[in-house]
Write a protein that holds these residues in place. Structure first.
Motif, PDB file in Angstrom:
ATOM      1  N   ASP A   1       0.788  -1.235   0.000  1.00 18.56           N
ATOM      2  CA  ASP A   1       0.000   0.000   0.000  1.00 18.56           C
ATOM      3  C   ASP A   1       0.818   1.283   0.000  1.00 18.56           C
ATOM      4  O   ASP A   1       0.239   2.372  -0.057  1.00 18.56           O
ATOM      5  CB  ASP A   1      -1.005   0.006   1.153  1.00 18.56           C
ATOM      6  N   ARG A   2       2.161   1.195   0.061  1.00 15.58           N
ATOM      7  CA  ARG A   2       2.962   2.423   0.005  1.00 15.58           C
ATOM      8  C   ARG A   2       4.444   2.077  -0.135  1.00 15.58           C
ATOM      9  O   ARG A   2       4.857   0.967   0.165  1.00 15.58           O
ATOM     10  CB  ARG A   2       2.731   3.286   1.247  1.00 15.58           C
TER      11      ARG A   2
ATOM     12  N   ASP B   1       2.103   0.344  10.468  1.00 17.30           N
ATOM     13  CA  ASP B   1       3.429   0.538   9.879  1.00 17.30           C
ATOM     14  C   ASP B   1       4.208  -0.756   9.745  1.00 17.30           C
ATOM     15  O   ASP B   1       5.392  -0.829  10.078  1.00 17.30           O
ATOM     16  CB  ASP B   1       4.254   1.568  10.671  1.00 17.30           C
ATOM     17  N   ILE B   2       3.550  -1.795   9.261  1.00 18.18           N
ATOM     18  CA  ILE B   2       4.239  -3.051   8.979  1.00 18.18           C
ATOM     19  C   ILE B   2       4.794  -2.947   7.564  1.00 18.18           C
ATOM     20  O   ILE B   2       4.090  -2.593   6.624  1.00 18.18           O
ATOM     21  CB  ILE B   2       3.289  -4.256   9.130  1.00 18.18           C
ATOM     22  N   MET B   3       6.073  -3.249   7.439  1.00 18.40           N
ATOM     23  CA  MET B   3       6.794  -3.027   6.182  1.00 18.40           C
ATOM     24  C   MET B   3       7.745  -4.176   5.859  1.00 18.40           C
ATOM     25  O   MET B   3       8.172  -4.903   6.750  1.00 18.40           O
ATOM     26  CB  MET B   3       7.686  -1.781   6.306  1.00 18.40           C
ATOM     27  N   PHE B   4       8.079  -4.250   4.593  1.00 16.92           N
ATOM     28  CA  PHE B   4       9.316  -4.909   4.178  1.00 16.92           C
ATOM     29  C   PHE B   4      10.331  -3.776   4.213  1.00 16.92           C
ATOM     30  O   PHE B   4      10.070  -2.698   3.675  1.00 16.92           O
ATOM     31  CB  PHE B   4       9.250  -5.412   2.725  1.00 16.92           C
ATOM     32  N   HIS B   5      11.466  -3.976   4.835  1.00 19.59           N
ATOM     33  CA  HIS B   5      12.469  -2.910   4.832  1.00 19.59           C
ATOM     34  C   HIS B   5      13.869  -3.478   4.931  1.00 19.59           C
ATOM     35  O   HIS B   5      14.063  -4.667   5.199  1.00 19.59           O
ATOM     36  CB  HIS B   5      12.206  -1.881   5.931  1.00 19.59           C
ATOM     37  N   GLY B   6      14.842  -2.608   4.680  1.00 15.43           N
ATOM     38  CA  GLY B   6      16.240  -2.982   4.809  1.00 15.43           C
ATOM     39  C   GLY B   6      16.675  -2.867   6.254  1.00 15.43           C
ATOM     40  O   GLY B   6      15.849  -2.784   7.171  1.00 15.43           O
TER      41      GLY B   6
ATOM     42  N   LEU C   1       2.070  -1.094  -6.228  1.00 13.54           N
ATOM     43  CA  LEU C   1       0.918  -0.917  -5.343  1.00 13.54           C
ATOM     44  C   LEU C   1      -0.128  -2.001  -5.588  1.00 13.54           C
ATOM     45  O   LEU C   1      -0.338  -2.421  -6.736  1.00 13.54           O
ATOM     46  CB  LEU C   1       0.279   0.456  -5.558  1.00 13.54           C
ATOM     47  N   ASN C   2      -0.761  -2.426  -4.522  1.00 12.57           N
ATOM     48  CA  ASN C   2      -1.855  -3.400  -4.539  1.00 12.57           C
ATOM     49  C   ASN C   2      -1.436  -4.822  -4.852  1.00 12.57           C
ATOM     50  O   ASN C   2      -2.293  -5.693  -5.031  1.00 12.57           O
ATOM     51  CB  ASN C   2      -2.993  -2.952  -5.473  1.00 12.57           C
ATOM     52  N   THR C   3      -0.138  -5.103  -4.915  1.00 11.41           N
ATOM     53  CA  THR C   3       0.304  -6.485  -5.080  1.00 11.41           C
ATOM     54  C   THR C   3      -0.112  -7.267  -3.823  1.00 11.41           C
ATOM     55  O   THR C   3       0.159  -6.822  -2.710  1.00 11.41           O
ATOM     56  CB  THR C   3       1.837  -6.573  -5.255  1.00 11.41           C
ATOM     57  N   PRO C   4      -0.779  -8.430  -3.983  1.00 14.33           N
ATOM     58  CA  PRO C   4      -1.170  -9.211  -2.803  1.00 14.33           C
ATOM     59  C   PRO C   4       0.054  -9.783  -2.090  1.00 14.33           C
ATOM     60  O   PRO C   4       1.028 -10.205  -2.726  1.00 14.33           O
ATOM     61  CB  PRO C   4      -2.027 -10.334  -3.361  1.00 14.33           C
ATOM     62  N   VAL C   5      -0.022  -9.809  -0.760  1.00 11.83           N
ATOM     63  CA  VAL C   5       1.022 -10.377   0.090  1.00 11.83           C
ATOM     64  C   VAL C   5       0.354 -11.397   0.999  1.00 11.83           C
ATOM     65  O   VAL C   5      -0.490 -11.051   1.834  1.00 11.83           O
ATOM     66  CB  VAL C   5       1.693  -9.275   0.956  1.00 11.83           C
ATOM     67  N   MET C   6       0.714 -12.652   0.826  1.00  9.46           N
ATOM     68  CA  MET C   6       0.165 -13.717   1.677  1.00  9.46           C
ATOM     69  C   MET C   6       1.224 -14.125   2.681  1.00  9.46           C
ATOM     70  O   MET C   6       2.301 -14.581   2.306  1.00  9.46           O
ATOM     71  CB  MET C   6      -0.256 -14.920   0.808  1.00  9.46           C
ATOM     72  N   ILE C   7       0.921 -13.924   3.964  1.00  6.75           N
ATOM     73  CA  ILE C   7       1.875 -14.216   5.029  1.00  6.75           C
ATOM     74  C   ILE C   7       1.380 -15.446   5.787  1.00  6.75           C
ATOM     75  O   ILE C   7       0.310 -15.420   6.411  1.00  6.75           O
ATOM     76  CB  ILE C   7       2.046 -13.022   5.978  1.00  6.75           C
TER      77      ILE C   7
ATOM     78  N   SER D   1      11.651   1.218   2.369  1.00  6.43           N
ATOM     79  CA  SER D   1      10.596   0.363   2.913  1.00  6.43           C
ATOM     80  C   SER D   1       9.398   0.318   1.974  1.00  6.43           C
ATOM     81  O   SER D   1       9.146   1.249   1.214  1.00  6.43           O
ATOM     82  CB  SER D   1      10.169   0.822   4.306  1.00  6.43           C
ATOM     83  N   VAL D   2       8.693  -0.811   2.059  1.00 10.34           N
ATOM     84  CA  VAL D   2       7.490  -1.065   1.277  1.00 10.34           C
ATOM     85  C   VAL D   2       6.400  -1.452   2.275  1.00 10.34           C
ATOM     86  O   VAL D   2       6.547  -2.426   3.012  1.00 10.34           O
ATOM     87  CB  VAL D   2       7.715  -2.210   0.260  1.00 10.34           C
TER      88      VAL D   2
END
Length: 172
Positions: A88-89, A123-128, A164-170, A99-100
């Motif tokens: 979403d960002r 504020d959950i992200m993929f980040h470095g 944006l809007n790519t699905p993420v399945m955790i 971060s994503v």
């Protein structure tokens, strides 16, 4: 008139030098391959896959929140969410390099936390790693507050590949 020319030359030189390097953030990588149609995160295996259809384009190892088992329920619980979310960002100025953002919390997450008079967090992200993560990551694989942490080089690849809007399945 010569003084004006020197001034212009000096300003031009300073501008050129400033353009040579950035004090903030990496040069952005570009990606021209197949589109990423889904991100699959396997928390237990600490493995993330970027897929185009059924084809795995890239896979990464990662670190999680400091309480890695279980679904994130409340702000500050150190857990990483589980379930279906969406990109979403994007933050090119993240203190963790890049971060994503992931769309946690969703309506269900907020409703669950509200039952207990609590905040679901965010504020959950993929980040470095950035400077803080580089200090923490060698000591603790799972060091974030609930985010999914990659190396700085890996987040540059992920940042360039996702939209944006790519699905993420955790998964747990």
């Amino acid at each position: 008139m010569p003084r004006l020319n020197r001034r212009h030359m000096s300003m031009g030189l300073l501008t050129a030098l400033a353009a040579c390097g950035s004090a903030r953030g990496p040069e952005f990588k570009t990606y021209n391959g197949p589109p990423v149609t889904q991100v699959v995160v396997q928390k237990g295996q600490r493995r993330m896959h970027l897929l185009s259809g059924q084809t795995v384009l890239r896979s990464f190892d990662f670190g999680l929140g400091n309480q890695p088992v279980g679904h994130k329920q409340f702000e500050g619980d150190g857990r990483t969410p589980e379930g279906l979310y969406f990109i979403d960002r994007f933050n090119p100025r993240s203190r963790y390099h890049l971060s994503v953002g992931i769309s946690y919390p969703n309506d269900r997450d907020r409703a669950f936390a509200a039952q207990f008079g609590r905040d679901a967090g965010g504020d959950i992200m993929f980040h470095g790693r950035g400077p803080e993560g580089r200090a923490l990551a060698p000591k603790n694989r799972d060091w974030t507050a609930g985010c999914i942490a990659l190396t700085d080089d890996e987040i540059e690849d992920v940042y360039s590949m996702l939209r944006l809007n790519t699905p993420v399945m955790i998964y747990p």
